[in-house]
Design a protein around this motif. Structure first.
Motif, PDB file in Angstrom:
ATOM      1  N   LEU A 102      -5.324   7.808  25.517  1.00  0.00           N
ATOM      2  CA  LEU A 102      -5.620   8.144  24.118  1.00  0.00           C
ATOM      3  C   LEU A 102      -6.295   6.982  23.401  1.00  0.00           C
ATOM      4  N   THR A 194      -7.106   6.408  13.137  1.00  0.00           N
ATOM      5  CA  THR A 194      -6.003   5.844  13.932  1.00  0.00           C
ATOM      6  C   THR A 194      -5.783   6.721  15.164  1.00  0.00           C
TER       7      THR A 194
ATOM      8  N   SER B   6       3.972   7.120   3.326  1.00  0.00           N
ATOM      9  CA  SER B   6       2.639   6.497   3.474  1.00  0.00           C
ATOM     10  C   SER B   6       2.886   5.108   4.031  1.00  0.00           C
ATOM     11  N   MET B   7       2.585   4.983   5.260  1.00  0.00           N
ATOM     12  CA  MET B   7       2.914   3.718   5.934  1.00  0.00           C
ATOM     13  C   MET B   7       1.641   3.211   6.574  1.00  0.00           C
ATOM     14  N   SER B   8       1.448   1.937   6.456  1.00  0.00           N
ATOM     15  CA  SER B   8       0.188   1.420   6.951  1.00  0.00           C
ATOM     16  C   SER B   8       0.217   1.347   8.469  1.00  0.00           C
ATOM     17  N   MET B   9      -0.018   2.509   9.089  1.00  0.00           N
ATOM     18  CA  MET B   9      -0.032   2.549  10.547  1.00  0.00           C
ATOM     19  C   MET B   9      -1.137   1.653  11.074  1.00  0.00           C
ATOM     20  N   THR B  10      -2.228   1.584  10.310  1.00  0.00           N
ATOM     21  CA  THR B  10      -3.368   0.807  10.788  1.00  0.00           C
ATOM     22  C   THR B  10      -2.971  -0.636  11.022  1.00  0.00           C
ATOM     23  N   GLU B  11      -2.170  -1.205  10.103  1.00  0.00           N
ATOM     24  CA  GLU B  11      -1.782  -2.617  10.246  1.00  0.00           C
ATOM     25  C   GLU B  11      -0.865  -2.795  11.443  1.00  0.00           C
ATOM     26  N   ARG B  13      -0.634  -0.815  14.056  1.00  0.00           N
ATOM     27  CA  ARG B  13      -1.442  -0.568  15.256  1.00  0.00           C
ATOM     28  C   ARG B  13      -2.286  -1.803  15.597  1.00  0.00           C
ATOM     29  N   SER B  85       6.904  -4.859   8.812  1.00  0.00           N
ATOM     30  CA  SER B  85       6.303  -3.570   8.432  1.00  0.00           C
ATOM     31  C   SER B  85       7.267  -2.435   8.725  1.00  0.00           C
ATOM     32  N   SER B  88       9.912  -2.347   6.024  1.00  0.00           N
ATOM     33  CA  SER B  88       9.371  -1.764   4.796  1.00  0.00           C
ATOM     34  C   SER B  88       9.277  -0.246   4.927  1.00  0.00           C
ATOM     35  N   ASP B 136       3.061   1.749  21.361  1.00  0.00           N
ATOM     36  CA  ASP B 136       1.938   2.687  21.179  1.00  0.00           C
ATOM     37  C   ASP B 136       2.366   4.117  21.490  1.00  0.00           C
ATOM     38  N   ASP B 140       1.397   6.660  18.750  1.00  0.00           N
ATOM     39  CA  ASP B 140       0.591   7.840  19.127  1.00  0.00           C
ATOM     40  C   ASP B 140       1.293   9.117  18.679  1.00  0.00           C
ATOM     41  N   GLU B 143       1.251   9.429  14.811  1.00  0.00           N
ATOM     42  CA  GLU B 143      -0.078   9.765  14.269  1.00  0.00           C
ATOM     43  C   GLU B 143      -0.440  11.202  14.613  1.00  0.00           C
TER      44      GLU B 143
ATOM     45  N   ALA C  74       3.021  -7.536   5.708  1.00  0.00           N
ATOM     46  CA  ALA C  74       3.900  -6.383   5.459  1.00  0.00           C
ATOM     47  C   ALA C  74       4.287  -6.439   3.985  1.00  0.00           C
ATOM     48  N   VAL C  76       6.863  -6.717   2.122  1.00  0.00           N
ATOM     49  CA  VAL C  76       8.260  -7.149   1.937  1.00  0.00           C
ATOM     50  C   VAL C  76       8.202  -8.534   1.278  1.00  0.00           C
ATOM     51  N   GLU C 179      -3.875   1.175   0.212  1.00  0.00           N
ATOM     52  CA  GLU C 179      -2.788   2.085   0.597  1.00  0.00           C
ATOM     53  C   GLU C 179      -1.516   1.310   0.949  1.00  0.00           C
TER      54      GLU C 179
END
Lengths: 213, 146, 204
Positions: A102, A194, B6-11, B13, B85, B88, B136, B140, B143, C74, C76, C179
């Motif tokens: 993926l 993502t 709303s969680m910053s998955m990008t950060e 990841r 993260s 949080s 991951d 995965d 997401e 983060a 926090v 965000e």
């Protein structure tokens, strides 16, 4: 039979090369070995307790092996391994890093079809399909695999040399109110948010708006 | 109701991608997984997703990150970033749970028990490093089911 | 160690999700004093015995500023500390008063350039990093009640907003949104441009 004493240098750089989830194992021949080296390949689903031999890649002399079929479930992760043989001796098994189809695949640019009127161009984009075993098998668009898939579209006015960018979620774009009799070149890229995956921009498709009636 | 955090998955990841090869190379066990076998996150019913997600955040915060210290300063900093993260995100998910009755069905409870059993089946450092290397798999799944 | 005083006036400057720790220099005549920086997130305080993590880029630095953006990653409360080092001598740690949470970063409006290219309304926004989205509002002058919006993430260059009515004036303003901290900047000043007039021959 017991394993031979393995004194042959190892295959090098064993890794997956994946495009649209066509997952091909590649490696380099052991250092300093000329022709005549043969290879065996095995793979494992991460977390499942056994390695599986790949019969079609047994005693081969090429340095790649297509494991797309064996690694087509992208909800799993995989390892693959290669062993070299020459003149009765062998190398140890050399493994890949953990392969996640993926996130570790590359995505081709979208296909573009462009049509024009005198004052507008219409662009239809098609995301590439996930690799499939045979043409008869049902097609899966990468749009289904990556719900967050978007398109970045570039439109270049060949006369003014000005380039505009559009970012769209659906696969059609109409650009109205253009100059008649002018060549516009369109290219597009796939952008997945993502996991972060970007295709390259496609080849440019140029089309002229019709001359004024 | 759905617990949409709303969680910053990008950060997270990005942090994980930076250390993925390093962390996974410290896990020599190919034939065992914490998160993906014998049960798979991808088979979790949508109604159980909120509960499993909260359980897993707590699992990583309470059990995993603290046992993943390495000799590599860069890796330690990225682990700290991911851990904070998660902390949080778990707080937000916790608030969401109180408002939204994040139900824990029998099936998801069983699945999470299996994950803990997988974890307890290894010595703590190996289990923690393996779990971190499987981040991951969690990302995965999260997401895909967003 | 007591000969070397701990650095003072330790504080964070944080703008647009870029965070810089600064402190006053420790002066020792005829000598070059170096500094080392460490951070501690909420996780380290509550789950890792209050451990501190060194920032290698700011280890034994002669500067009195350290970019801690990569580590304050983060939402926090973080603590930060600095100590001075001169040869084998080390000062006590100077710890920043209170905590720093990136939710308090100051967000400035985006730099925006608005253009009309024929009948097309275009906007160019300065990139501000992966944490930023841009909320662009645009409307036909005089029709302030009918404002349209576009949210953009990557802003490589000239982004197409919309097509305009011949000769009409359109106005645009934008704000950033982060965000990760769920906050937005104030709006940029409004910029207006006019679409190309109806030129005979085009539209007959």
């Amino acid at each position: 039979s017991g394993e031979l004493y393995c004194s042959l240098p190892n295959p090098r750089n064993v890794h997956f090369e994946s495009i649209n989830m066509k997952n091909v194992l590649h490696w380099s021949a052991p250092e300093g070995t000329g022709d005549g080296v043969l290879y065996k390949v095995k793979y494992a689903v991460y977390g499942v307790g056994k390695w599986i031999r790949k019969p079609e890649c047994r005693n081969i002399n090429r340095t790649w092996c297509d494991l797309s079929s064996e690694t087509s479930d992208y909800e799993e992760q995989y390892y693959a391994s290669v062993k070299a043989f020459l003149n009765g001796t062998c190398s140890v098994w050399m493994e890949t890093t953990r392969f996640n189809p993926l996130t570790d695949t590359k995505i081709d640019p979208p296909m573009i079809s462009v049509s024009s009127t005198d004052k507008s161009i219409s662009i239809i984009l098609t995301a590439p399909e996930k690799w499939k075993r045979s043409p008869e098998e049902e097609s899966i668009s990468l749009l289904q695999v990556y719900p967050g898939l978007q398109y970045n579209v570039s439109v270049l006015n060949k006369k003014t040399k000005k380039r505009w960018f559009f970012s769209i979620n659906n696969n059609t774009l109409v650009v109205p109110w253009l100059e008649p009799g002018t060549v516009y070149c369109v290219s597009a890229q796939i952008h997945v948010t993502t996991p972060v995956l970007d295709s390259s921009f496609s080849k440019e498709h140029c089309i002229a708006t019709l001359k004024d009636k | 109701g759905a617990c949409r955090v709303s969680m910053s998955m990008t950060e997270i990841r990005a942090g994980f991608t930076a250390i993925k090869a390093n962390i996974q190379s410290r896990d020599p066990i190919r034939t065992l997984s914490i998160l993906s076998h014998p049960q798979s996150l991808h088979k979790v019913k949508s109604s159980d997703r909120c509960c499993i997600t909260h359980h897993l955040f707590t699992f990583y915060v309470d059990k995993v990150f603290k046992h993943c210290r390495t000799e590599d300063s860069f890796v330690n900093r990225k682990i700290s970033s991911i851990a904070n993260s998660f902390l949080s995100a778990r707080r937000k998910l916790g608030q969401c749970r109180e408002q939204n009755n994040c139900v824990c069905g029998e099936e998801s409870t069983e699945k999470f028990k299996q994950i803990l059993a997988n974890y307890e089946g290894l010595n703590v450092t190996s289990a923690a490093m393996k779990s971190l290397g499987e981040l991951d798999i969690l990302l995965d799944w999260m997401e895909k089911s967003r | 160690d007591a000969l070397l005083p701990a650095p003072q006036s330790i504080s964070i400057l944080s703008t647009n999700m870029k965070h810089f720790l600064t402190w006053s220099p420790v002066i020792v005549q005829g000598a070059t004093v170096r500094y080392s920086v460490e951070f501690q997130g909420e996780y380290e305080r509550e789950y890792a015995n209050g451990s501190w993590i060194p920032i290698s880029e700011c280890s034994l630095t002669t500067a009195t500023v350290c970019n801690v953006t990569e580590d304050i990653s983060a939402t926090v409360a973080y603590r930060l500390r600095v100590r001075a080092e001169l040869g084998a001598t080390r000062s006590p740690w100077g710890t920043m008063k209170g905590f720093f949470n990136r939710v308090t970063t100051s967000l400035t409006p985006p730099l925006l350039r608005v253009l009309a290219d024929g009948y097309h309304l275009l906007v160019e926004l300065a990139d501000m990093g992966p944490a930023f989205q841009f909320r662009v509002l645009y409307w036909k002058k005089g029709h302030e009640s009918r404002v349209q919006q576009k949210v953009m993430k990557e802003v490589s260059s000239m982004v197409h907003l919309d097509t305009m009515e011949a000769g009409a004036e359109y106005c645009v303003k934008a704000q950033t949104h982060v965000e990760a901290i769920n906050r937005s900047s104030s709006f940029s000043p409004t910029q207006c441009v006019r679409a190309q007039r109806d030129t005979s021959g085009w539209w007959l």
